[in-house]
Design a protein around this motif. Structure first.
Motif, PDB file in Angstrom:
ATOM      1  N   ALA A   1       0.825  -1.204   0.000  1.00  0.00           N
ATOM      2  CA  ALA A   1       0.000   0.000   0.000  1.00  0.00           C
ATOM      3  C   ALA A   1       0.861   1.256   0.000  1.00  0.00           C
ATOM      4  CB  ALA A   1      -0.924   0.008   1.215  1.00  0.00           C
ATOM      5  N   ARG A   2       0.424   2.251  -0.752  1.00  0.00           N
ATOM      6  CA  ARG A   2       1.058   3.566  -0.714  1.00  0.00           C
ATOM      7  C   ARG A   2       0.391   4.382   0.385  1.00  0.00           C
ATOM      8  NH1 ARG A   2       0.777   2.256  -6.186  1.00  0.00           N
ATOM      9  NH2 ARG A   2       2.678   2.620  -7.391  1.00  0.00           N
ATOM     10  N   LEU A   3       1.204   5.122   1.134  1.00  0.00           N
ATOM     11  CA  LEU A   3       0.648   5.985   2.177  1.00  0.00           C
ATOM     12  C   LEU A   3       0.022   7.209   1.517  1.00  0.00           C
ATOM     13  CD1 LEU A   3       3.442   5.858   4.901  1.00  0.00           C
ATOM     14  CD2 LEU A   3       1.241   4.683   4.910  1.00  0.00           C
ATOM     15  N   GLU A   4      -1.285   7.358   1.687  1.00  0.00           N
ATOM     16  CA  GLU A   4      -1.986   8.464   1.053  1.00  0.00           C
ATOM     17  C   GLU A   4      -1.970   9.694   1.958  1.00  0.00           C
ATOM     18  OE1 GLU A   4      -5.870   7.391  -0.270  1.00  0.00           O
ATOM     19  OE2 GLU A   4      -5.244   5.410  -0.948  1.00  0.00           O
ATOM     20  N   ASN A   5      -2.074  10.867   1.335  1.00  0.00           N
ATOM     21  CA  ASN A   5      -2.153  12.105   2.097  1.00  0.00           C
ATOM     22  C   ASN A   5      -3.448  12.143   2.907  1.00  0.00           C
ATOM     23  OD1 ASN A   5       0.285  13.059   1.066  1.00  0.00           O
ATOM     24  ND2 ASN A   5      -0.712  13.946  -0.729  1.00  0.00           N
ATOM     25  N   ILE A   6      -3.375  12.769   4.061  1.00  0.00           N
ATOM     26  CA  ILE A   6      -4.559  12.877   4.905  1.00  0.00           C
ATOM     27  C   ILE A   6      -5.536  13.867   4.285  1.00  0.00           C
ATOM     28  CG2 ILE A   6      -5.402  13.481   7.198  1.00  0.00           C
ATOM     29  CD1 ILE A   6      -2.593  12.840   8.254  1.00  0.00           C
ATOM     30  N   SER A   7      -6.786  13.460   4.175  1.00  0.00           N
ATOM     31  CA  SER A   7      -7.805  14.346   3.629  1.00  0.00           C
ATOM     32  C   SER A   7      -8.237  15.367   4.683  1.00  0.00           C
ATOM     33  CB  SER A   7      -9.025  13.526   3.183  1.00  0.00           C
ATOM     34  OG  SER A   7     -10.089  14.378   2.816  1.00  0.00           O
ATOM     35  N   GLU A   8      -8.353  16.628   4.266  1.00  0.00           N
ATOM     36  CA  GLU A   8      -8.772  17.682   5.194  1.00  0.00           C
ATOM     37  C   GLU A   8     -10.163  17.406   5.768  1.00  0.00           C
ATOM     38  OE1 GLU A   8      -8.488  21.573   3.618  1.00  0.00           O
ATOM     39  OE2 GLU A   8      -6.357  21.429   3.105  1.00  0.00           O
ATOM     40  N   SER A   9     -11.008  16.738   4.971  1.00  0.00           N
ATOM     41  CA  SER A   9     -12.373  16.439   5.432  1.00  0.00           C
ATOM     42  C   SER A   9     -12.382  15.441   6.583  1.00  0.00           C
ATOM     43  CB  SER A   9     -13.220  15.913   4.274  1.00  0.00           C
ATOM     44  OG  SER A   9     -12.686  14.696   3.766  1.00  0.00           O
ATOM     45  N   ASP A  10     -11.256  14.721   6.777  1.00  0.00           N
ATOM     46  CA  ASP A  10     -11.164  13.745   7.867  1.00  0.00           C
ATOM     47  C   ASP A  10     -10.639  14.368   9.163  1.00  0.00           C
ATOM     48  OD1 ASP A  10     -12.107  11.680   6.327  1.00  0.00           O
ATOM     49  OD2 ASP A  10     -10.116  10.971   5.718  1.00  0.00           O
ATOM     50  N   LEU A  11     -10.325  15.658   9.116  1.00  0.00           N
ATOM     51  CA  LEU A  11      -9.758  16.323  10.292  1.00  0.00           C
ATOM     52  C   LEU A  11     -10.736  17.321  10.910  1.00  0.00           C
ATOM     53  CD1 LEU A  11      -6.160  17.116   8.969  1.00  0.00           C
ATOM     54  CD2 LEU A  11      -6.856  15.188  10.397  1.00  0.00           C
ATOM     55  N   LYS A  12     -10.776  17.347  12.228  1.00  0.00           N
ATOM     56  CA  LYS A  12     -11.543  18.356  12.958  1.00  0.00           C
ATOM     57  C   LYS A  12     -10.552  19.184  13.768  1.00  0.00           C
ATOM     58  CE  LYS A  12     -15.067  19.015  16.520  1.00  0.00           C
ATOM     59  NZ  LYS A  12     -15.843  18.361  17.588  1.00  0.00           N
ATOM     60  N   ILE A  13     -10.595  20.494  13.591  1.00  0.00           N
ATOM     61  CA  ILE A  13      -9.652  21.384  14.266  1.00  0.00           C
ATOM     62  C   ILE A  13     -10.400  22.289  15.239  1.00  0.00           C
ATOM     63  CG2 ILE A  13      -7.920  23.192  13.942  1.00  0.00           C
ATOM     64  CD1 ILE A  13      -7.374  22.026  11.174  1.00  0.00           C
ATOM     65  N   ASP A  14     -10.005  22.218  16.503  1.00  0.00           N
ATOM     66  CA  ASP A  14     -10.592  23.054  17.544  1.00  0.00           C
ATOM     67  C   ASP A  14      -9.512  23.961  18.116  1.00  0.00           C
ATOM     68  OD1 ASP A  14     -13.228  21.765  17.598  1.00  0.00           O
ATOM     69  OD2 ASP A  14     -12.137  20.039  18.398  1.00  0.00           O
ATOM     70  N   VAL A  15      -9.903  25.176  18.473  1.00  0.00           N
ATOM     71  CA  VAL A  15      -8.981  26.103  19.129  1.00  0.00           C
ATOM     72  C   VAL A  15      -9.546  26.484  20.491  1.00  0.00           C
ATOM     73  CG1 VAL A  15      -8.044  27.004  16.977  1.00  0.00           C
ATOM     74  CG2 VAL A  15     -10.053  28.083  17.972  1.00  0.00           C
ATOM     75  N   PHE A  16      -8.646  26.735  21.449  1.00  0.00           N
ATOM     76  CA  PHE A  16      -9.092  27.087  22.799  1.00  0.00           C
ATOM     77  C   PHE A  16      -7.971  27.836  23.510  1.00  0.00           C
ATOM     78  CE2 PHE A  16      -7.362  22.825  22.675  1.00  0.00           C
ATOM     79  CZ  PHE A  16      -6.492  22.777  23.750  1.00  0.00           C
ATOM     80  N   HIS A  17      -8.269  28.359  24.691  1.00  0.00           N
ATOM     81  CA  HIS A  17      -7.272  29.103  25.454  1.00  0.00           C
ATOM     82  C   HIS A  17      -6.173  28.168  25.940  1.00  0.00           C
ATOM     83  CE1 HIS A  17      -9.444  32.845  25.441  1.00  0.00           C
ATOM     84  NE2 HIS A  17     -10.540  32.257  25.891  1.00  0.00           N
ATOM     85  N   SER A  18      -4.944  28.599  25.737  1.00  0.00           N
ATOM     86  CA  SER A  18      -3.804  27.796  26.146  1.00  0.00           C
ATOM     87  C   SER A  18      -3.619  27.848  27.652  1.00  0.00           C
ATOM     88  CB  SER A  18      -2.542  28.306  25.448  1.00  0.00           C
ATOM     89  OG  SER A  18      -1.408  27.630  25.942  1.00  0.00           O
ATOM     90  N   HIS A  19      -3.082  26.747  28.212  1.00  0.00           N
ATOM     91  CA  HIS A  19      -2.758  26.705  29.644  1.00  0.00           C
ATOM     92  C   HIS A  19      -1.258  26.556  29.843  1.00  0.00           C
ATOM     93  CE1 HIS A  19      -6.976  26.480  30.648  1.00  0.00           C
ATOM     94  NE2 HIS A  19      -7.114  25.457  29.827  1.00  0.00           N
ATOM     95  N   GLY A  20      -0.521  26.752  28.742  1.00  0.00           N
ATOM     96  CA  GLY A  20       0.931  26.624  28.840  1.00  0.00           C
ATOM     97  C   GLY A  20       1.601  27.965  28.715  1.00  0.00           C
ATOM     98  N   ALA A  21       2.849  27.968  28.210  1.00  0.00           N
ATOM     99  CA  ALA A  21       3.595  29.213  28.038  1.00  0.00           C
ATOM    100  C   ALA A  21       2.919  30.075  26.998  1.00  0.00           C
ATOM    101  CB  ALA A  21       5.028  28.893  27.618  1.00  0.00           C
ATOM    102  N   GLY A  22       3.065  31.382  27.117  1.00  0.00           N
ATOM    103  CA  GLY A  22       2.442  32.256  26.135  1.00  0.00           C
ATOM    104  C   GLY A  22       2.349  33.680  26.600  1.00  0.00           C
TER     105      GLY A  22
END
Length: 335
Positions: free
Chosen positions: A203-224
């Motif tokens: 099998a060839r490794l296929e590129n990840i489809s953007e439709s398969d990804l969910k991106i969430d953003v939130f307030h960081s609790h680390g350095a910043g």
């Protein structure tokens, strides 16, 4: 969605645009009254029906393979996982064969296949396996295919006990599949060794489809610094088909965190996919090595070769010439 088969599927779907219209045309009284025209329409309908059935079979095999891949994480035992791996490999070979038929039917270029191949040899069968490998390699090269990642492993006794390689080119599965199994190499009466040969789609490794990804953003609790509670800089990326999730919040900017999260999830998915593929390959290779009493055999005493599927190849000198081997493979494909 269907990887390397996408173009062939699209071409077949375009060719089937007139399927329903042709099917209805057969029912028209005026068409049935004109025998020559009716037979012409019937011929076109039969060709389209063949195309429709093959397309359905290909999509079904690819969908079933995808479903089996998702079942691996739920398997409860090594035996269950091995059975799933073997079924996935079988579906890959089915898809390869159907795609070649579809390519011919719609006039598409055949897809380039990558197939992992491996010989397992004994002390006596080693010379036959080595010669067979050279014949396979010559045949592939003559057809514009190529071999990669060739690896030869010697036993302590000095003979070759294993040969592995990748075959890359059009229809390589079709040409190599008839040679698989554990073949007898007769040494003397009541004594024999096995010459094992197996192939499995790589099998060839296929590129990840953007439709398969969910991106969430939130307030960081680390350095910043001062941005930490004011700006949503942390990013969580979830791969929906697998549920794998990665969080990055170490960078000051959302853009940098997103980039790192995407890189991390891609690496983790490749690691998982690579291990799954390795396990599938080993399960498939072992299954083919277990296929005994094949129609192929070798006589070490007389250096002859026999394949009971073709009368012309019974107890003939081995190794075959390049021309003989090509005729032999072509004959097996035509069966």
């Amino acid at each position: 969605m269907y990887g390397i088969y996408g173009d062939i599927i699209s071409a077949a779907e375009r060719a089937l645009d007139c399927y329903e219209e042709t099917k209805e045309l057969l029912e028209y009284p005026e068409v049935q009254a004109d025998k020559a025209y009716y037979l012409s329409v019937l011929s076109k309908y039969n060709n389209l029906k063949f195309l429709k059935d093959k397309l359905s079979a290909l999509i079904s095999a690819l969908d079933e393979e995808r479903e089996l891949m998702s079942m691996l994480s739920e398997a409860n035992s090594d035996g269950e996982r091995t059975a799933i791996y073997e079924e996935i490999s079988s579906l890959k070979r089915i898809a390869s064969g159907i795609s070649a038929e579809l390519s011919d039917a719609v006039g598409c270029k055949h897809i380039n296949e990558r197939v992992y191949c491996r010989f397992k040899l004994g002390e006596v069968s080693s010379k036959f396996g080595t010669a067979l490998f050279q014949l396979i390699k010559s045949d592939l090269l003559s057809r514009g295919a190529k071999t990669e990642q060739e690896k030869v492993v010697a036993a302590k006794g000095g003979y070759v006990r294993e040969i592995s390689f990748i075959a890359d080119g059009e229809d390589v599965t079709t040409r190599l599949a008839p040679l698989t199994g554990a073949h007898k190499v007769y040494i003397v009466q009541a004594k024999s060794e096995e010459l094992c040969f197996a192939i499995t789609p790589a099998a060839r490794l296929e590129n990840i489809s953007e439709s398969d990804l969910k991106i969430d953003v939130f307030h960081s609790h680390g350095a910043g610094g001062q941005n930490i509670n004011k700006v949503e800089t942390a990013v969580r990326v979830t791969h929906l088909p697998t549920g794998l999730s990665v969080v990055c919040q170490d960078e000051r900017s959302q853009l940098k965190n997103k980039k790192r999260a995407l890189e991390n999830i891609e690496k983790r998915l490749k690691d998982i996919s690579g291990q799954t593929e390795k396990n599938r390959i080993e399960a498939d290779i072992c299954a083919q090595y277990s296929k005994k009493n094949t129609p192929i055999s070798f006589d070490a005493a007389n250096n002859t070769f026999t394949d009971t599927r073709l009368k012309a190849f019974s107890k003939i000198p081995f190794p075959l010439s390049s021309e003989q081997f090509t005729s032999y493979i072509n004959g097996l494909i035509a069966l």
